[in-house]
Scaffold this active site. Structure first.
Site, PDB file in Angstrom:
ATOM      1  CB  ALA A 196      30.491 -12.259 -33.187  1.00 13.44           C
ATOM      2  CG  PHE A 197      28.553 -12.292 -27.696  1.00 14.82           C
ATOM      3  CD1 PHE A 197      29.690 -11.615 -27.974  1.00 14.82           C
ATOM      4  CD2 PHE A 197      27.699 -11.842 -26.811  1.00 14.82           C
ATOM      5  CE1 PHE A 197      30.363 -10.476 -27.490  1.00 14.82           C
ATOM      6  CE2 PHE A 197      28.038 -10.572 -26.144  1.00 14.82           C
ATOM      7  CZ  PHE A 197      29.534  -9.937 -26.480  1.00 14.82           C
ATOM      8  CE  LYS A 198      30.819  -6.648 -29.898  1.00 16.89           C
ATOM      9  NZ  LYS A 198      31.923  -7.514 -29.493  1.00 16.89           N
ATOM     10  CG  ASP A 199      25.208 -12.013 -35.042  1.00 15.67           C
ATOM     11  OD1 ASP A 199      25.283 -11.112 -35.647  1.00 15.67           O
ATOM     12  OD2 ASP A 199      25.861 -13.129 -35.530  1.00 15.67           O
ATOM     13  CG  LEU A 216      24.036  -5.324 -32.182  1.00 12.93           C
ATOM     14  CD1 LEU A 216      25.492  -5.537 -32.755  1.00 12.93           C
ATOM     15  CD2 LEU A 216      23.450  -4.149 -32.103  1.00 12.93           C
TER      16      LEU A 216
END
Ligand SMILES: *Cc1c(COP(=O)(O)O)cnc(C)c1O
Length: 460
Positions: free
Chosen positions: A107-110, A113
């Site tokens: 997911a793009f949150k990687d 984060l």
């Protein structure tokens, strides 16, 4: 670059202090004192790699980390991505799809984060101390946060999720991580209970200080900064002349991702419109179209990471919209807290702000978009990404639109099955999770049990 608060109540601080602070101590959000203008240099950046662009962009916002160290942080934060280009862009006829899902949790949150985890580790090594992260997740954020701090020295992470209420895939992505600094907690309750428990723990200032508690939520400025990079990179990659532009269409929940695009545009990137896509939870689309910002009830949809009513990053946008004036912002936020709404003036036909085009995609049009795109291009969209294509295709523009693909479709198999009548979305890293050993603590939604668990795990 120094950082200040939207509410005007903190003295200017450096980047690393802003990262440590997370939410500003006056209750506002942290923003840079000024936005750098890159329009004069941007043409000379064409052809640079993702990491080179990241260094150029981040250097403008960070002056308390040396260049070579920042370079190493960027390297470490992108090396777990399985695409050489980090965020490759696929041309599917009338739109581009920017694939932001090649990181460890798909997911793009990687992107945000991985960077935040490395910056935290860097700061702790340099300045000493430890950090114990306590977070709540309804699914995607938890696993990306865990992967972000995996094997990091002096960092422990406690992630609460509502037991049995995340997708089985999302749960196993978290609880199959057995590292000793990672603690998963399944709460007998809802996601709201988890968030409530987190807030109670943070409100106990003695407990918070004693255990060096920290948060990783999407208001941290380092997350926004990491996201500005792919707007700069892809807007340069997909244009070739100075007067050529692109639009971006962004599946939106907490307004973090599209806010990064807003900053990239302010910096002088060749961006025409920012298309804001929501699902049925359309408080933001309503605001941009009518000027009324009013809270409703959360509806559960097939794009769960966008099932949000009050977007935590929206205050940053409002700050700029209101002329960077903290006084006006404070009264708007007060009005929202007290009356549950506030109203801004429309600018003619273009809604609240001509830079934004907002639309919402309901479940039916989202499923139809997944099916059409598969039938025509054999390209599989996840349900979040599909909302951005629905909104992009409704927008007439002389410029091509880059739709942000925020998750890999294999993370949402039941939506794919609803759209196509069969589940054909797979990914080897998700297949590999099947049958893995797991570790997770089951706890009741009781703040004392949570505190006791944290204390027990942190005892030397
Ligand atoms: C978090 C998330 C979003 C929403 O991004 P915001 O920055 O909160 O607006 C969209 N899609 C997916 C898959 C996400 O995980």
């Amino acid at each position: 670059m120094k950082y200040i608060s939207t509410r005007g109540g903190i003295k200017p601080i450096n980047f690393c202090e802003a990262v440590r602070m997370g939410l500003a101590s006056d209750g506002g959000l942290i923003v840079p004192e000024s936005i750098p203008d890159i329009s004069a240099d941007i043409d000379s950046w064409r052809g640079l790699s993702y990491r080179e662009i990241a260094l150029k962009v981040m250097s403008l916002f960070i002056d308390d980390i040396q260049t070579e160290e920042l370079e190493q942080l960027i390297q470490a934060s992108t090396e777990k991505f399985t695409s050489k280009k980090v965020t490759p862009c696929v041309d599917i006829d009338d739109v581009f799809v920017l694939e932001l899902f090649h990181g460890p949790t798909l997911a793009f949150k990687d992107l945000a984060l991985q960077f935040l985890g490395n910056v935290f580790e860097y700061i702790l090594k340099r300045d000493g101390g430890e950090l114990n992260i306590l977070g709540a997740t309804s699914g995607d954020t938890g696993s990306a946060a865990i992967q972000g701090v995996l094997n990091k020295e002096n960092i422990n992470i406690f992630i609460m999720h509502p037991k049995g209420r995340t997708s089985p895939l999302q749960a196993i992505q978290m609880i199959s991580v057995l590292d000793k600094n990672v603690h998963n907690i399944a709460i007998n309750g809802t996601f709201d209970d988890c968030q409530h428990l987190m807030k109670s723990a943070f409100n106990d200032s003695e407990f918070k200080a004693k255990h060096s508690l920290g948060a990783i939520n999407s208001v941290n400025w380092a997350r926004i900064l990491a996201q500005i990079v792919y707007y700069v990179n892809s807007s340069l990659n997909q244009t070739d002349a100075k007067n050529q532009k692109v639009n971006f269409s962004v599946p939106t929940g907490n307004f973090g991702d599209i806010f990064a695009g807003f900053i990239a545009k302010k910096m002088g990137c060749p961006i025409d419109k920012l298309l804001l896509a929501t699902n049925e939870n359309n408080i933001l689309a309503k605001f941009f179209n009518t000027g009324v910002y009013e809270k409703g009830n959360v509806v559960h949809t097939i794009s769960p990471s966008m099932d949000i009513q009050v977007a935590s990053n929206f205050e940053r946008y409002l700050y700029y919209y209101l002329g960077e004036d903290s006084k006006t912002l404070n009264s708007a936020m007060d009005s929202f807290t007290n009356k549950g709404r506030f109203v801004c003036k429309l600018k003619g036909d273009s809604g609240i702000d001509p830079q934004f085009i907002a639309g919402s995609a309901d479940t039916e049009s989202t499923l139809k978009m997944i099916k059409e795109t598969w039938d025509r291009h054999e390209y599989l969209l996840d349900p979040h990404t599909a909302t951005s294509l629905v909104v992009a295709k409704n927008h007439k523009s002389p410029y091509k639109t880059i739709c942000l693909a925020t998750a890999h479709p294999a993370k949402f198999p039941s939506a794919i099955e609803d759209a196509l009548g069969k589940d054909i979305a797979t990914h080897p890293s998700l297949d590999a999770l099947k049958g893995l050993e797991t570790r997770c603590e089951d706890l009741d939604a009781n703040i004392n049990s949570i505190k006791e668990f944290v204390r027990k795990k942190l005892k030397p």
